[in-house]
Design an enzyme around this catalytic site. Structure first.
Site, PDB file in Angstrom:
ATOM      1  N   LEU A   8       0.832  -1.205   0.000  1.00  0.00           N
ATOM      2  CA  LEU A   8       0.000   0.000   0.000  1.00  0.00           C
ATOM      3  C   LEU A   8       0.865   1.252   0.000  1.00  0.00           C
ATOM      4  O   LEU A   8       0.593   2.230   0.689  1.00  0.00           O
ATOM      5  CB  LEU A   8      -0.942  -0.012   1.206  1.00  0.00           C
ATOM      6  CG  LEU A   8      -1.924  -1.189   1.254  1.00  0.00           C
ATOM      7  CD1 LEU A   8      -2.618  -1.266   2.601  1.00  0.00           C
ATOM      8  CD2 LEU A   8      -2.944  -1.080   0.121  1.00  0.00           C
ATOM      9  N   GLY A   9       1.924   1.202  -0.804  1.00  0.00           N
ATOM     10  CA  GLY A   9       2.784   2.364  -0.986  1.00  0.00           C
ATOM     11  C   GLY A   9       2.189   3.322  -2.001  1.00  0.00           C
ATOM     12  O   GLY A   9       0.967   3.395  -2.162  1.00  0.00           O
ATOM     13  N   GLY A  12       0.254   1.168  -4.755  1.00  0.00           N
ATOM     14  CA  GLY A  12      -0.767   0.326  -4.150  1.00  0.00           C
ATOM     15  C   GLY A  12      -1.873   1.120  -3.486  1.00  0.00           C
ATOM     16  O   GLY A  12      -3.057   0.766  -3.587  1.00  0.00           O
ATOM     17  N   SER A 121       1.177   0.656 -15.843  1.00  0.00           N
ATOM     18  CA  SER A 121       1.741   1.943 -16.231  1.00  0.00           C
ATOM     19  C   SER A 121       0.742   3.063 -15.937  1.00  0.00           C
ATOM     20  O   SER A 121      -0.415   2.817 -15.616  1.00  0.00           O
ATOM     21  CB  SER A 121       2.103   1.943 -17.718  1.00  0.00           C
ATOM     22  OG  SER A 121       2.772   3.140 -18.070  1.00  0.00           O
ATOM     23  N   LYS A 171       5.664  -4.585 -20.670  1.00  0.00           N
ATOM     24  CA  LYS A 171       5.917  -3.458 -19.769  1.00  0.00           C
ATOM     25  C   LYS A 171       7.399  -3.102 -19.738  1.00  0.00           C
ATOM     26  O   LYS A 171       7.773  -1.918 -19.664  1.00  0.00           O
ATOM     27  CB  LYS A 171       5.427  -3.797 -18.351  1.00  0.00           C
ATOM     28  CG  LYS A 171       5.680  -2.705 -17.308  1.00  0.00           C
ATOM     29  CD  LYS A 171       5.060  -1.361 -17.690  1.00  0.00           C
ATOM     30  CE  LYS A 171       4.959  -0.384 -16.555  1.00  0.00           C
ATOM     31  NZ  LYS A 171       6.120  -0.169 -15.715  1.00  0.00           N
ATOM     32  N   ASN A 175       8.934   0.523 -20.723  1.00  0.00           N
ATOM     33  CA  ASN A 175       9.799   1.338 -19.884  1.00  0.00           C
ATOM     34  C   ASN A 175      11.092   1.704 -20.599  1.00  0.00           C
ATOM     35  O   ASN A 175      11.645   2.782 -20.386  1.00  0.00           O
ATOM     36  CB  ASN A 175      10.099   0.606 -18.574  1.00  0.00           C
ATOM     37  CG  ASN A 175       8.947   0.698 -17.598  1.00  0.00           C
ATOM     38  OD1 ASN A 175       7.810   0.958 -17.987  1.00  0.00           O
ATOM     39  ND2 ASN A 175       9.219   0.488 -16.325  1.00  0.00           N
ATOM     40  N   GLU A 178      10.235   4.544 -22.692  1.00  0.00           N
ATOM     41  CA  GLU A 178      10.100   5.697 -21.801  1.00  0.00           C
ATOM     42  C   GLU A 178      11.460   6.328 -21.514  1.00  0.00           C
ATOM     43  O   GLU A 178      11.597   7.560 -21.493  1.00  0.00           O
ATOM     44  CB  GLU A 178       9.446   5.229 -20.505  1.00  0.00           C
ATOM     45  CG  GLU A 178       9.270   6.262 -19.421  1.00  0.00           C
ATOM     46  CD  GLU A 178       8.784   5.605 -18.146  1.00  0.00           C
ATOM     47  OE1 GLU A 178       9.518   5.669 -17.136  1.00  0.00           O
ATOM     48  OE2 GLU A 178       7.685   5.012 -18.151  1.00  0.00           O
ATOM     49  N   ARG A 269      21.719   7.601 -17.897  1.00  0.00           N
ATOM     50  CA  ARG A 269      21.323   7.504 -16.490  1.00  0.00           C
ATOM     51  C   ARG A 269      22.516   7.082 -15.632  1.00  0.00           C
ATOM     52  O   ARG A 269      22.701   7.584 -14.525  1.00  0.00           O
ATOM     53  CB  ARG A 269      20.168   6.525 -16.320  1.00  0.00           C
ATOM     54  CG  ARG A 269      18.881   7.052 -16.903  1.00  0.00           C
ATOM     55  CD  ARG A 269      17.664   6.329 -16.353  1.00  0.00           C
ATOM     56  NE  ARG A 269      16.441   6.903 -16.904  1.00  0.00           N
ATOM     57  CZ  ARG A 269      15.229   6.584 -16.503  1.00  0.00           C
ATOM     58  NH1 ARG A 269      15.067   5.712 -15.523  1.00  0.00           N
ATOM     59  NH2 ARG A 269      14.164   7.139 -17.047  1.00  0.00           N
TER      60      ARG A 269
END
Length: 298
Positions: A8-9, A12, A121, A171, A175, A178, A269
């Site tokens: 539940l971050g 979530g 996403s 996915k 990314n 992205e 990065r």
């Protein structure tokens, strides 16, 4: 429909609120749940352990795992495998590597359990208001819970991708793309910053985000970031790599597919950890805006 939501971050929590808005009953568990998030999640029934969650869900159970990829996800899934009964379904909605998802599918299948890998996403806003979901696993399992995916997704924002691993594979590539798009936007602002013109980035970002060919969610995040910090002076140009870009490049090497833009974005990065360029500040601010990813403050 009732879902056991584990994790539940940032993502979530917003996914739970989305489910509640769509008349899905949510049983929630998070080992590190704080009081602030608990107060936000009015309507969620909380449990103190995975064992308690499983005991409170009627069979066939449906559980959605939304925790960080890697060892944390592995630990949660192994525990669930030992707690669940034949016919129960587990959804991994995190950024797991697709090869891990294929292995986990087999691991669950051996006990008569269903496993779907769901690439998620849209960032925290998407989780809250309409997610984008890429779903892999058995088609009949997908069909049986498709109403849930439809309810919490943006219009036309979900689809069955194919066999186990395909959801997280799609996915992963998403990314990687992205990475390249964000790097191009960052480099564009780097060039603006180096020019002789006294440019207002609030105006530039607003115009580019409305009607231009490069408008979209990523440009919207730049608008939000420069409205808070017009020259991005309060953050460092350090951009973390969460793994998906590296996996994308590794798979491209395995398949002998040329992806120079994504590869260079990944290397940028890595370089940003020792660099102070403006482009990395823009990329870092975009990641923070759409996903709440960490930025390094000055």
């Amino acid at each position: 429909m009732k879902v056991g939501l584990i994790g539940l971050g940032k993502m979530g929590m917003n996914l739970a609120l989305n489910m509640l808005d769509n008349n899905v009953k949510v049983l929630g568990y998070d080992k590190f749940l704080n009081e602030e998030n608990k107060n936000i999640l009015q309507g969620v029934t909380f449990t103190e352990s995975l064992k308690e969650m499983v005991s409170k869900l009627e069979t066939p159970r449906l559980l959605w795992v939304m925790v960080p990829s890697g060892n944390i996800t592995e630990g949660v899934l192994l525990e669930l495998r030992n707690l669940l009964d034949k016919g129960d379904t587990v959804i991994d909605g995190g950024n797991s590597r697709f090869t891990d998802s294929m292995r986990r599918y087999t691991m669950f299948k051996e006990k008569g359990l269903n496993y779907l890998d769901v690439g998620t996403s849209g960032g925290t806003s998407g989780a809250r208001n309409g997610a984008c979901l890429m779903i892999g696993g058995d088609k009949d399992v997908f069909d049986s819970i498709e109403p849930l995916f439809k309810a919490i997704s943006t219009e036309n924002g979900y689809s069955y991708m194919g066999e186990s691993g395909s959801g997280h594979f799609v996915k992963m590539v998403h990314n990687g793309i992205e990475y390249g798009m964000m790097q191009a936007i960052g480099e564009g602002f780097d060039l603006l910053e180096a020019s002789k013109f006294d440019l207002n980035y609030k105006d530039v970002a607003r115009v580019w985000a409305n009607g231009s060919i490069i408008e979209g969610l990523l440009m919207d995040t730049v608008v939000s970031a420069v409205n808070k910090d017009p020259k991005l002076e309060r953050i460092e140009g350090r951009v973390d790599d969460s793994g998906e870009g590296q996996w994308t490049v590794e798979e491209a090497l395995n398949l002998k597919v040329s992806i120079p833009v994504i590869t260079q974005a990944l290397f940028s990065r890595y370089k940003s950890k020792d660099d102070k360029s403006f482009s990395e500040k823009v990329v870092a601010s975009m990641r923070n805006e759409f996903g709440g990813h960490k930025v390094y403050k000055k």
